[in-house]
Design a protein around this motif. Sequence first.
Motif, PDB file in Angstrom:
ATOM      1  N   LYS A   3       0.831  -1.202   0.000  1.00 52.07           N
ATOM      2  CA  LYS A   3       0.000   0.000   0.000  1.00 52.07           C
ATOM      3  C   LYS A   3       0.872   1.261   0.000  1.00 52.07           C
ATOM      4  O   LYS A   3       0.560   2.245  -0.677  1.00 52.07           O
ATOM      5  CB  LYS A   3      -0.933  -0.003   1.215  1.00 52.07           C
ATOM      6  CG  LYS A   3      -2.065  -1.020   1.101  1.00 52.07           C
ATOM      7  CD  LYS A   3      -3.036  -0.879   2.263  1.00 52.07           C
ATOM      8  CE  LYS A   3      -4.200  -1.850   2.095  1.00 52.07           C
ATOM      9  NZ  LYS A   3      -5.181  -1.727   3.194  1.00 52.07           N
ATOM     10  N   ILE A  47      -2.172  -6.355  -3.763  1.00 51.88           N
ATOM     11  CA  ILE A  47      -2.906  -5.969  -2.550  1.00 51.88           C
ATOM     12  C   ILE A  47      -4.244  -6.709  -2.474  1.00 51.88           C
ATOM     13  O   ILE A  47      -4.649  -7.205  -1.415  1.00 51.88           O
ATOM     14  CB  ILE A  47      -3.121  -4.442  -2.530  1.00 51.88           C
ATOM     15  CG1 ILE A  47      -1.778  -3.724  -2.327  1.00 51.88           C
ATOM     16  CG2 ILE A  47      -4.097  -4.052  -1.427  1.00 51.88           C
ATOM     17  CD1 ILE A  47      -1.869  -2.215  -2.450  1.00 51.88           C
ATOM     18  N   GLN A  50      -3.654 -10.295  -1.424  1.00 55.28           N
ATOM     19  CA  GLN A  50      -3.353 -10.402   0.003  1.00 55.28           C
ATOM     20  C   GLN A  50      -4.612 -10.241   0.855  1.00 55.28           C
ATOM     21  O   GLN A  50      -4.808 -10.943   1.842  1.00 55.28           O
ATOM     22  CB  GLN A  50      -2.312  -9.346   0.393  1.00 55.28           C
ATOM     23  CG  GLN A  50      -0.902  -9.658  -0.088  1.00 55.28           C
ATOM     24  CD  GLN A  50       0.089  -8.620   0.384  1.00 55.28           C
ATOM     25  OE1 GLN A  50      -0.298  -7.592   0.948  1.00 55.28           O
ATOM     26  NE2 GLN A  50       1.365  -8.880   0.158  1.00 55.28           N
ATOM     27  N   GLU A  51      -5.460  -9.310   0.477  1.00 57.78           N
ATOM     28  CA  GLU A  51      -6.700  -9.092   1.229  1.00 57.78           C
ATOM     29  C   GLU A  51      -7.619 -10.307   1.141  1.00 57.78           C
ATOM     30  O   GLU A  51      -8.266 -10.690   2.122  1.00 57.78           O
ATOM     31  CB  GLU A  51      -7.411  -7.842   0.704  1.00 57.78           C
ATOM     32  CG  GLU A  51      -6.699  -6.548   1.063  1.00 57.78           C
ATOM     33  CD  GLU A  51      -7.411  -5.331   0.495  1.00 57.78           C
ATOM     34  OE1 GLU A  51      -8.328  -5.526  -0.346  1.00 57.78           O
ATOM     35  OE2 GLU A  51      -7.067  -4.197   0.892  1.00 57.78           O
ATOM     36  N   ALA A  54      -6.174 -12.994   3.380  1.00 55.69           N
ATOM     37  CA  ALA A  54      -6.404 -12.664   4.787  1.00 55.69           C
ATOM     38  C   ALA A  54      -7.852 -12.920   5.173  1.00 55.69           C
ATOM     39  O   ALA A  54      -8.150 -13.435   6.260  1.00 55.69           O
ATOM     40  CB  ALA A  54      -6.038 -11.199   5.038  1.00 55.69           C
ATOM     41  N   SER A  55      -8.767 -12.577   4.270  1.00 54.73           N
ATOM     42  CA  SER A  55     -10.187 -12.804   4.543  1.00 54.73           C
ATOM     43  C   SER A  55     -10.492 -14.291   4.644  1.00 54.73           C
ATOM     44  O   SER A  55     -11.246 -14.739   5.514  1.00 54.73           O
ATOM     45  CB  SER A  55     -11.026 -12.170   3.428  1.00 54.73           C
ATOM     46  OG  SER A  55     -12.393 -12.446   3.626  1.00 54.73           O
TER      47      SER A  55
END
Length: 244
Positions: A3, A47, A50-51, A54-55
């Motif tokens: 980010k 990004i 990765q999100e 993670a979720s």
Amino acid sequence: MEKADLETYQVQLSQVELALSTDPLNAELSSLKSELQELIELTKAAIAQQEAAASSSKSEGSRKANGASASSKSFVAGDDCLAKFSGDGQWYPARVASVGGASENRQYSVVFKGYNTTELVNASQIKALPSGYASPAPSSGVNKRKLTKAEEEEREKKKKKNEKKLEVKAAKAKEQTEKQVTWQKFAKKSEKKGIHIAGVAGTSIFKTPENPLGRVGVTGSGKGMTEVKLQGKHKFDPTADEAQ
């Protein structure tokens, strides 16, 4: 990290675009702009990936936590549940018969429905019934498991025991019938000989006597005592022998 890089690339892109606005024919700035745009797209994709990971990890952790919470549910005697049968390792509907052991190592005695088989299981071998779960009838064949050798032997033993009981009952009934037939034959023969037997030919010893002073079930009741003729004392008569 991505980010922060994305923000840096976006700032650099804005600066390059500003420079191009004053010098639009600058080939070096145009090439730099294309590279920055490509970096920005790649960074955004990284990004997003990765999100998503993670979720997914969070969802998996929540599911495991819920599963652990469900498996650690405390059961009490009389609760319906699913228990793992040691014979084949499958889950079957059961009912908790008793609870023992320490709080950190609970032991449950369960009875499998439709089989009346009792087993001792731990907390990892018992779980709550799913929502809306309907226990199948034993005769439906659903969730049917094969009986163990011990269960088959016990069932065969009970079967033979029941058959033996039926044989004994049948033998007793036959014996009773034979006795009844023999008694009826005897009563008929006695009646032909003029011997009256109470209870035969419709006469019962429990018939209400005609005498109002009589009692039911007492032979000769109400007739009074039988008179006995008193005999006198024998006297010796010597003349009786001489007369003979």
